[in-house]
Design a protein around this motif. Structure first.
Motif, PDB file in Angstrom:
ATOM      1  N   SER A  68     102.422  83.901  81.191  1.00 20.74           N
ATOM      2  CA  SER A  68     103.774  84.395  81.303  1.00 20.74           C
ATOM      3  C   SER A  68     103.749  85.861  80.640  1.00 20.74           C
ATOM      4  O   SER A  68     103.012  86.148  79.864  1.00 20.74           O
ATOM      5  N   SER A  76     111.021  81.329  78.160  1.00 25.46           N
ATOM      6  CA  SER A  76     110.172  80.483  78.874  1.00 25.46           C
ATOM      7  C   SER A  76     108.670  80.807  78.638  1.00 25.46           C
ATOM      8  O   SER A  76     108.429  82.150  78.655  1.00 25.46           O
ATOM      9  N   TRP A  78     104.562  80.257  80.213  1.00 24.13           N
ATOM     10  CA  TRP A  78     103.517  79.285  81.037  1.00 24.13           C
ATOM     11  C   TRP A  78     102.242  79.527  80.740  1.00 24.13           C
ATOM     12  O   TRP A  78     101.733  80.534  80.466  1.00 24.13           O
ATOM     13  N   VAL A 149     104.318  74.564  81.203  1.00 19.95           N
ATOM     14  CA  VAL A 149     105.517  75.483  80.986  1.00 19.95           C
ATOM     15  C   VAL A 149     106.388  74.913  79.824  1.00 19.95           C
ATOM     16  O   VAL A 149     106.662  73.980  79.746  1.00 19.95           O
TER      17      VAL A 149
END
Length: 153
Positions: A68, A76, A78, A149
Motif C-alpha cells: 500500500s 488502509s 495491504w 488488507v
C-alpha cells in the motif's frame, strides 16, 4: 517502541513506521532507501521489487511486503504475506473497529481472532476483527502465502 525496534524485540507496523517518518520529517522512501518513478503522462508510480518495503518477524519465519501507499497509513494497508512452516504472524489488538481481510494463495494457513479459529484453503478469504489479539499461522508442511488488507475505522 524505538528502543524495542533497535534491540530486535519488536517489529513495527506500517503505521508505526509511517508515524516515525512524519515525526522525523523525512520521506518514507528515504527511510527504506527506495525510489519510485513516474512512467509517463499518466503518472503511474512504479516501485521496483527491490525497493518494496519489507517487514520480517523476529524469528525470520514471517515476511510481509508492504504494497500500500504510505499516504494511506492508518486508513488502509495491504501486504503480501509469506510464512514459513511453523511460523506465526501474531498481532496485538489494533485500534477499535479495525478489521482484517486475509486471502490465502496457498493451502496450510490458519487464522485466529479472539476466540475464533479457521483453516483456509487456497483462494479462501477470512474477514475478522483486528481490534482483539489475532494471528495468521502456517499449519501446513511448506511455506504458505497470502494477501492481507487492514482497514482502520
Amino acid at each position: 517502541m524505538l528502543s524495542q525496534i533497535e534491540r530486535g524485540e519488536a517489529n513495527p507496523t506500517f503505521v508505526v513506521v509511517w508515524s516515525l517518518t512524519q515525526a522525523l520529517e523525512i520521506d518514507f522512501s528515504e527511510l527504506i532507501g527506495g525510489s519510485s518513478a513516474a512512467t509517463g503522462a499518466n503518472d503511474i508510480e512504479v516501485i521496483s521489487a527491490e525497493h518494496t518495503p519489507e517487514i520480517r518477524s523476529a524469528d525470520g519465519l514471517c515476511r510481509l511486503k508492504i504494497l500500500s501507499s504510505p499516504r494511506l497509513a492508518g486508513q488502509s494497508e495491504w501486504y503480501s504475506v509469506e510464512i514459513e512452516q511453523g511460523g506465526k504472524l501474531a498481532s496485538e489488538p489494533h485500534a477499535p473497529g479495525t478489521s482484517e481481510y486475509f486471502t490465502a494463495i496457498t493451502d496450510g494457513l490458519g487464522v485466529e481472532s479472539g476466540e475464533s479459529r479457521v483453516c483456509l484453503k487456497a483462494g479462501e478469504t477470512a474477514r475478522y476483527p483486528a481490534d482483539v489479539n489475532h494471528h495468521i499461522s502456517n499449519i501446513g508442511n511448506r511455506a504458505a502465502r497470502g494477501f492481507l488488507v487492514v482497514l482502520y475505522r
